[in-house]
Design a protein around this motif. Structure first.
Motif, short mmCIF file in Angstrom:
data_model
loop_
_atom_site.label_atom_id
_atom_site.label_comp_id
_atom_site.label_asym_id
_atom_site.label_seq_id
_atom_site.Cartn_x
_atom_site.Cartn_y
_atom_site.Cartn_z
N PHE A 1155 67.00 30.22 39.97
CA PHE A 1155 68.37 30.42 40.26
C PHE A 1155 69.14 30.59 39.02
CE2 PHE A 1155 66.78 28.34 44.29
CZ PHE A 1155 66.98 29.29 45.23
N HIS A 1157 73.23 29.57 37.84
CA HIS A 1157 74.26 28.96 38.46
C HIS A 1157 75.14 28.68 37.58
CE1 HIS A 1157 76.04 27.08 41.87
NE2 HIS A 1157 76.28 25.80 41.15
N LEU A 1163 74.71 22.86 42.48
CA LEU A 1163 74.18 24.06 43.06
C LEU A 1163 73.69 23.69 44.77
CD1 LEU A 1163 72.77 26.98 43.17
CD2 LEU A 1163 70.60 25.67 42.56
N LYS A 1165 71.96 25.30 47.97
CA LYS A 1165 71.02 26.14 48.37
C LYS A 1165 70.42 25.73 49.67
CE LYS A 1165 72.44 29.84 45.57
NZ LYS A 1165 72.79 31.26 46.23
N GLY A 1217 74.85 19.93 38.06
CA GLY A 1217 74.91 20.75 36.92
C GLY A 1217 74.57 20.19 35.69
N ILE A 1247 66.31 26.28 37.41
CA ILE A 1247 67.91 26.71 37.49
C ILE A 1247 68.40 26.95 36.13
CG2 ILE A 1247 70.01 25.87 38.43
CD1 ILE A 1247 68.76 24.00 40.42
N PHE A 1249 71.46 27.49 33.94
CA PHE A 1249 73.03 27.09 34.02
C PHE A 1249 73.68 27.76 32.85
CE2 PHE A 1249 71.00 23.56 36.21
CZ PHE A 1249 71.88 23.24 37.13
#
Length: 1443
Positions: A1155, A1157, A1163, A1165, A1217, A1247, A1249
């Motif tokens: 992902f 983000h 996040l 989801k 995050g 993820i 960022f």
């Protein structure tokens, strides 16, 4: 209130750390605080006992611990003191104290100093404290983490007092001012304590605390140590409502006197101005700081709100602004109405039911004065200086025993003067004496408010600017839900907490105030218009105890308080019913977890493309004899026979991966020659994550081929100097899976890995370091089944997931009214095709003695504590080794097993003993030995010369030797007595210890049973203790039965076998009859894994040899460790010990999910199980209701919801995050059974960022946006890249130099083609090192332009050349203009000319060519007519019908 102040005055005596050290830590990028745990077990000191106990009776000893900054000889924090302990007969003091603290000063100069103090009682009842030495504990060394050592450590002890360290030369090793006390040392241990992270806001940094210390906000622990596994009290949302402040004798007189005193002091200051220009200081703003304090620290940064003037006349309340207040204050005593300070809105707070939680208020005024250009006070200047001063403060504890809060209005007395307060500032008072909060009933400053719960009143939220939110960011941890005993029913947790009130900081004192300033001068204010107010240090810092002055760096005063009285109900809300929670489903579309094992598309490349690939001359995969490996078809099924694999003579395997070519795919908004180079990341088995070289795509010459047939691009490795290695082409990697990699018996795990696993390959753009897509390859064809070598060729589709919001028409839904809900299309796009070849070559394995090839995995799950001890005979090394006895010990000389005793004895040996040939322990230096021999020869000649004294000399020498030997024997005896108990205990512990090796996998429960026998003739209740929570006892009989059925274990099962000790589920007990044996079910299961992500960027391995051999060290998601389970009787003595050695084995990741983000935000989801992954689809009717999920990261929240049969299963994620461009990595483990025995699926989630940039624009029209790029600590050559090259352009587009710490502006020119929402990725790459510097996530909200005209055209279906049309466009301007043409479907519509010039008022014919289609249908195409600045002049809609 008095109790709270007493506790605060006791706790606030803390020495701050040195400012230089704080800047040093910040310069080392150490900004966050980290928790640590120091365990001080015992102190040995025979000499300390001799020195401190002379003439003293009933002496106790105490440890005192302090923090020291050795670079500045500065003690800081506070001194921690242990409980007094007695010294035992063996000169040993046992403390067993645990100290906790958290700090961000993790620099080598920060030390911990431990001092031993002897306490003896005096006649008058006090205690006499005598220092007995100290030790210096190096906390961080050269790293920001404590030194990683296993077990306990020993700390040397020094003579003197820690005050010696205040000398600058005390710690200089050359001076040798510190002397070590021989034989004295402290046994301690220090390690990080991550459990403190959620509670760091409850007590300040650099404060040493014990686990039993009173820290309000923590749930008391039954063990007495509430910081070992801390749990916070449940917080509830409350609100301060109807807050007003009245000042004695009145607000008018108070402020008049305040300004009079300040202006009088300003008049006495130098450079103030000409005489007669008095009363220039005015009140610009009145503020109130509100926070919740627990006596240690604020739970959250205090909120800052702006107070307004309120006039109360004849029972009415009228809020007035500053102008009316200004006019009334110019005439003292003319107003009869009572005036107070009031807060317009309610203010939200979070509290817990604890008597030490207090609401602290601070009244602060902002003053303004004119300042000249030189920074001096001047009335002729238009610029003004603003400074802030604290006037009053107070604290109120809602849950104090003396508090009278029952939901009524609260009257809080405010105080001033130089008394300690939580803000650590001086408070104004009109007299030199501190103002008492208790005066006459009507003669005091009072704050009146009402505290209501979050459900009693709906709190209007003042508007907060993004700047304030960034400055007042506070990390909030969600406490575990725990009931609070005795909590008043007036406070209930709110399901939806309203936002907090506004916060102001010094940097926001810029903006021009929208509330006019006020003055108490008789003349009118010299500035009626808003003027900029620059912050300067207050010139009145010494007048009337005024302080709290800072120098910010920005201008303007920004007011964040909004007028919230509109629409608010004047009545109360006590009778309102609480909100009822409704079933809620997230509106974001779930991401379907498409596994990479999904079969690829049936389409294959043409024969010409295959001929082009294999004509490049790739090396063949051959076996040991040089023969080409057998070619397998990857589309055919594989018949796997485990017995054939086990009987294979070639036990070793060499996995060979060849990356051959890459086929580009045509995509809208992307250049046709993208990508120009790629690299691939993957991980095979237990090898470390692999990142390939940078592979260049060699574009083929298509002059001799059909232009419609796009040929694959052959891959070629790029060296570090940038040159391309095309001989041979492609890239070949080898992974030897032999005896050097595998543990004994691990080969069956590897074969299972090949049979069931799907290898995922991530393909990246090597230039922009952006992900192109992922591909999956099944490894089952690599099972050789007795063959020498096998190989298979694959054509893999590289798939990427895109999230695009299209302009859709939803029946019955008005999207304009529901702006928060936008239909999102989750699309999987084929970005290209990867051509590769994979093979497995069999290799012989040389058998090594002591390393068995057979499976050591325990087929039997029963572990017996059988005895294999010594049964008599010789204890020689040969006999012990032959009997394979592990619980025996052989006597050794003490100097051979203890180096400290050896050093102590060597220091006492005299030269005469060495001359007489006495035995020495240790090796003697050759030079020293020769000197001793010469000395012996000289003394022998002297003895020969003195024959008369020969007999006397011999007698004295023997006497001295006997005395020395007697002292050594006494020393050895004392040392032996001290160590004997510990040594015998260790020997007996090894005799009852059973070793067991376990091969653990992430998320998989390993079950086994331990046979526990009661060796005594009496019954015992045995307590089972495990030093690791991951190894636990199965106390539920249903769970025990499930694991026995799963592992086919045929042993008796007992119902209600265990009882829980004190209700603690982690400490079970079992009753044993005399000589009885029982089976104890144990389970080991771990969800923890290493979360270190692979650095983004290609590798730079040498490309001289084509077949790169991977490293032969393993990569595991879990760590190897040893867990001990102790079975103790009622008296605490162990009956048996089961020591489990956990060996990690690799987990099979079913798929990886990535992902992108925005940084700094959560996040959220939902991941949906695909139909072939849903266990309900496999025929299990109840499987759909038993899905559970666990995460390897405790900071990630994951859950599933119970749905009806037939409904799709979703997994919900909430991930905190991180800053850009960090990558968070964790595992999701999915189970389908109730007891979480075996994972059904394991997903690896990445993820990325990025910095988020939101941009609203129109399709077809160019929009510009600026980004700020900040330099790092070193100079870099960088280049900016974008994922959609044809729609977004960046300036500078080429390589440019980014100086250290510089700020570079990057211009974006965005010209999207289609309306909707789109995500565009931007990256800044260091071109020299090919590393990612930073990244942005560009979120485009593309609106549809206004249509000028609409057309309709029909195009025949077939393989023809399409259809041509013409369109007339008239220039509406009177002058000649140049226009540009664009289309949202360039693959369907092409223009004869992309731009044209037409005179004023004239017409121009635009030529259109529509491409043919293979199937009938209808498509709308937009035609954009733009000017030279790419602004849209006209938009035409052409509806194309294919028939």
């Amino acid at each position: 209130m008095d109790r709270w102040k007493g506790l605060y005055y006791e706790r606030c005596r803390v020495i701050p750390s040195h400012s230089q050290t704080i800047r040093l830590a910040q310069g080392s990028h150490i900004t966050h605080s980290q928790g640590f745990q120091i365990t001080m077990k015992s102190l040995d000191g025979p000499h300390i006992h001799q020195e401190s106990s002379e003439g003293e009776q009933a002496v106790t000893y105490q440890l005192r611990l302090s923090l020291l900054d050795k670079n500045h000889q500065h003690f800081f924090g506070r001194t921690w003191k242990s409980s007094p302990q007695m010294m035992k007969a063996n000169c040993k003091i046992k403390f067993n104290e645990v100290v906790y603290f958290h700090t961000s000063l993790r620099v080598p100069s920060v030390l911990a100093v431990v001092e031993l103090v002897a306490l003896s009682p005096r006649a008058e009842g006090s205690q006499h404290a005598l220092g007995c030495g100290f030790g210096i504990l190096d906390l961080f060394g050269s790293h920001a983490e404590p030194q990683a050592t296993e077990g306990d450590r020993r700390l040397d002890w020094y003579y003197g007092t820690p005050r010696t360290l205040l000398q600058p030369e005390s710690m200089d090793p050359k001076k040798q001012l510190l002397r070590i006390i021989e034989g004295a040392h402290l046994v301690f241990n220090i390690k990080p304590h991550p459990a403190l992270a959620p509670i760091m806001h409850l007590f300040p940094e650099n404060i040493l605390v014990s686990g039993d210390e009173n820290i309000p906000g923590l749930v008391p622990s039954p063990t007495g140590d509430s910081l070992l596994k801390p749990q916070t009290l449940k917080m509830v949302s409350c609100a301060l409502d109807r807050l007003t402040i009245s000042l004695y004798p009145s607000l008018d007189k108070f402020e008049t006197q305040l300004l009079h005193l300040i202006n009088a002091d300003c008049n006495n200051m130098k450079h103030w101005g000409p005489e007669g220009t008095l009363k220039a200081v005015v009140i610009q703003e009145r503020r109130l700081h509100v926070g919740v304090h627990n006596g240690w620290a604020f739970l959250e940064p205090p909120q800052v709100v702006v107070l307004e003037l309120q006039t109360q006349a004849q029972g009415s309340r009228v809020l007035k602004g500053s102008p009316s207040r200004q006019n009334s204050l110019t005439r003292e005593g003319t107003s009869s109405a009572a005036q107070t300070l009031a807060l317009r809105s309610s203010l939200e707070l979070k509290l817990a039911n604890h008597r030490d939680f207090g609401i602290v208020l601070q009244l602060e005024y902002v003053f303004s004065t004119p300042v000249g250009g030189d920074g001096k006070v001047s009335l002729t200047s238009t610029s003004r200086a603003a400074f802030m001063q604290c006037l009053r403060w107070g604290v109120w504890c809602p849950f104090d025993e003396s508090g009278a809060w029952k939901g009524d209005d609260v009257h809080l007395a405010l105080q001033g003067g130089a008394t300690p307060n939580p803000w650590a500032v001086m408070v104004y008072t009109e007299s030199a004496k501190p103002q008492s909060p208790v005066q006459g009933r009507g003669e005091r400053d009072v704050a009146r408010f009402r505290l209501v719960s979050g459900l009693e009143k709906k709190i209007p939220s003042p508007s907060v600017s993004p700047h304030t939110k960034r400055e007042n960011t506070f990390k909030q941890k969600k406490p575990p839900p725990s009931p609070v005993p005795g909590f008043r029913p007036a406070l209930q947790p709110s399901p939806r907490s309203p936002p907090q009130g506004p916060g102001l900081s010094l940097s926001q004192l810029a903006a021009t105030s929208r509330y006019p300033t006020m003055s108490h001068s008789s003349a009118a204010s010299p500035w009626q218009q808003p003027l900029s107010s620059v912050l300067y240090p207050s010139p009145l810092a010494t007048a009337h105890q005024l302080s709290h002055v800072a120098v910010p760096a920005v201008t303007n005063i920004g007011h964040l308080e909004a007028d919230l009285t509109r629409g608010s109900s004047p009545g109360g809300h006590e009778d309102w019913d609480p909100l009822q929670e409704l079933p809620f489903t997230p509106v974001h579309a779930p991401v379907v977890a498409m596994g990479t094992h999904v079969p690829s598309s049936s389409s294959r490349s043409s024969r010409s493309s295959m001929a082009h690939i294999f004509s490049a001359g790739f090396p063949d995969i051959v076996d040991r004899s040089g023969q080409v490996a057998e070619v397998l078809d990857p589309t055919e099924p594989v018949n796997f026979d485990p017995q054939r694999e086990e009987a294979d003579s070639l036990q070793g395997n060499l996995l060979v991966l060849q990356f051959l070519a890459f086929s580009r795919m045509k995509e809208s908004g992307v250049s046709p020659d993208w990508p120009s180079s790629i690299y691939i990341t993957f991980q095979i088995y237990r090898f470390p994550p692999t990142t390939t070289h940078r592979l260049s795509l060699q574009t083929p010459d298509q002059a001799q081929h059909n232009p419609r047939d796009t040929l694959p691009c052959v891959l070629a490795a790029v060296k570090q100097d940038g040159t391309v290695n095309t001989d041979p082409p492609g890239l070949q990697l080898q992974f030897p899976v032999d005896q050097a990699l595998l543990q004994p018996g691990e080969r069956s795990w590897f074969l299972r890995y090949l049979a069931l696993h799907t290898l995922q390959l991530d393909v990246w753009d090597a230039d922009s370091l952006l992900l192109i897509g992922s591909a999956g390859i099944e490894l089952k064809h690599m099972l050789r089944q007795g063959r020498a070598a096998v190989q298979a060729t694959y054509e893999l589709e590289v798939i990427n997931t895109e999230y695009i919001s299209e302009e859709a028409v939803v029946t019955g839904v008005d999207l304009t009214r529901r702006k928060g809900v936008t239909p999102i299309n989750v699309l999987t796009v084929v970005k290209g095709k990867l051509h590769m070849r994979m093979g497995n070559v069999g290799c012989p394995v040389k058998h090594t003695s002591g390393r068995p090839l057979a499976l050591p995995l325990p087929h039997s799950r029963i572990i017996s504590s059988h005895s294999s001890g010594f049964r008599g005979g010789s204890l020689s090394s040969t006999n012990i080794h032959g009997l394979n006895v592990q619980n025996t010990a052989r006597a050794q000389r003490m100097v051979e097993v203890d180096g400290d005793l050896l050093a102590l004895l060597q220091s006492r040996i005299k030269d005469a003993t060495l001359v007489s040939g006495g035995h020495t322990w240790g090796e003697m230096d050759d030079v020293r030995q020769r000197k001793l021999e010469r000395m012996a020869a000289v003394r022998q000649r002297e003895r020969q010369a003195e024959e008369g004294n020969d007999v006397k000399t011999k007698v004295m020498g023997r006497r001295e030797e006997r005395a020395q030997l007697a002292r050594d024997l006494r020393l050895i005896e004392a040392y032996r007595e001290r160590c004997k108990v510990e040594g015998i205990t260790n020997m007996l512990s090894r005799a009852i210890t059973t070793q067991h090796t376990m091969y653990a996998t992430l998320g998989t429960a390993e079950f086994f049973e331990f046979v526990l026998k009661n060796p005594y003739n009496v019954q015992h209740t045995v307590t089972i203790e495990s030093d690791d929570r991951e190894l636990s006892v199965i106390t539920d009989s249903a769970e025990w039965r499930h694991f026995k059925d799963l592992t086919k274990t045929l042993t008796p099962l007992e119902e209600n076998m265990f009882q829980l000790k004190g209700g603690n589920t982690l400490t079970p007990q079992v009753y044993l009859r005399p000589k009885e044996s029982v089976y104890i079910p144990l389970k080991y299961q771990t969800f923890y894994s290493q979360h270190s992500a692979v650095p983004q960027g290609p590798s730079f391995l040498p490309t001289g040899r084509q077949a790169q051999v991977a490293k032969k060290h393993q990569s595991n998601t879990i760590l190897a460790k040893t867990v001990k389970v102790t079975f103790r009787s009622e008296d605490g003595k162990p009956l048996a010990i089961c020591q489990v050695k956990v060996e990690p084995t690799p987990s099979m990741v079913d798929q990886s999910i990535r992902f992108y983000h925005p940084e700094g935000c959560f996040l959220k989801k939902s991941l949906r199980l695909s139909p072939w992954e849903d266990p309900a689809a496999a025929g299990d009717s109840d499987a759909g209701t038993t899905i559970s999920v666990r995460c390897s990261d405790p900071n990630v929240i994951c859950e599933t919801r119970l749905l009806a049969k037939g409904e799709p299963q979703d997994l919900y994620l909430k991930v905190p995050g991180c800053p850009s461009p960090q990558v968070k990595k964790f595992f999701l483990i999915i189970y389908t059974d109730k007891w979480l025995a075996t994972p059904f699926q394991i997903w690896l989630v990445y993820i990325h960022f990025l910095q988020r940039v939101d941009l609203s624009c129109y399709s077809g029209q160019q929009t510009c946006q600026s980004l700020v790029l900040r330099g790092t600590q070193a100079i870099r050559k960088v280049k900016c890249y974008v994922s959609h090259q044809l729609e977004v352009e960046m300036d500078p587009a080429g390589v440019f130099v980014l100086p250290p710490g510089a700020v570079q502006e990057v211009q974006l020119r965005v010209q999207p083609r289609k309306p909707g929402s789109k995500f565009v990725f931007l990256s800044v790459v260091d071109v020299e090192h090919h590393t990612l510097l930073t990244g942005w996530l560009l979120c485009l909200n593309i609106q549809k332009p206004l249509l000028s005209k609409a057309f309709e055209v029909s195009v025949p279906v077939g393989k023809g050349r399409g259809s041509t049309r013409k369109l007339t466009y008239t220039n509406p301007y009177t002058s000649s203009r140049v226009f540009r043409l664009h289309s949202d479907h360039p693959d369907l519509l092409q223009f004869k000319e992309d731009h044209f010039e037409v005179g004023g008022g004239q017409s121009y014919v635009i030529g259109l060519r529509f491409a043919s289609s293979q199937s009938p249908g209808c498509q709308e195409i937009y035609v954009y007519v733009n000017n030279q600045e790419e602004k849209t002049e006209e938009t035409f809609c052409v509806k194309v019908k294919y028939s």
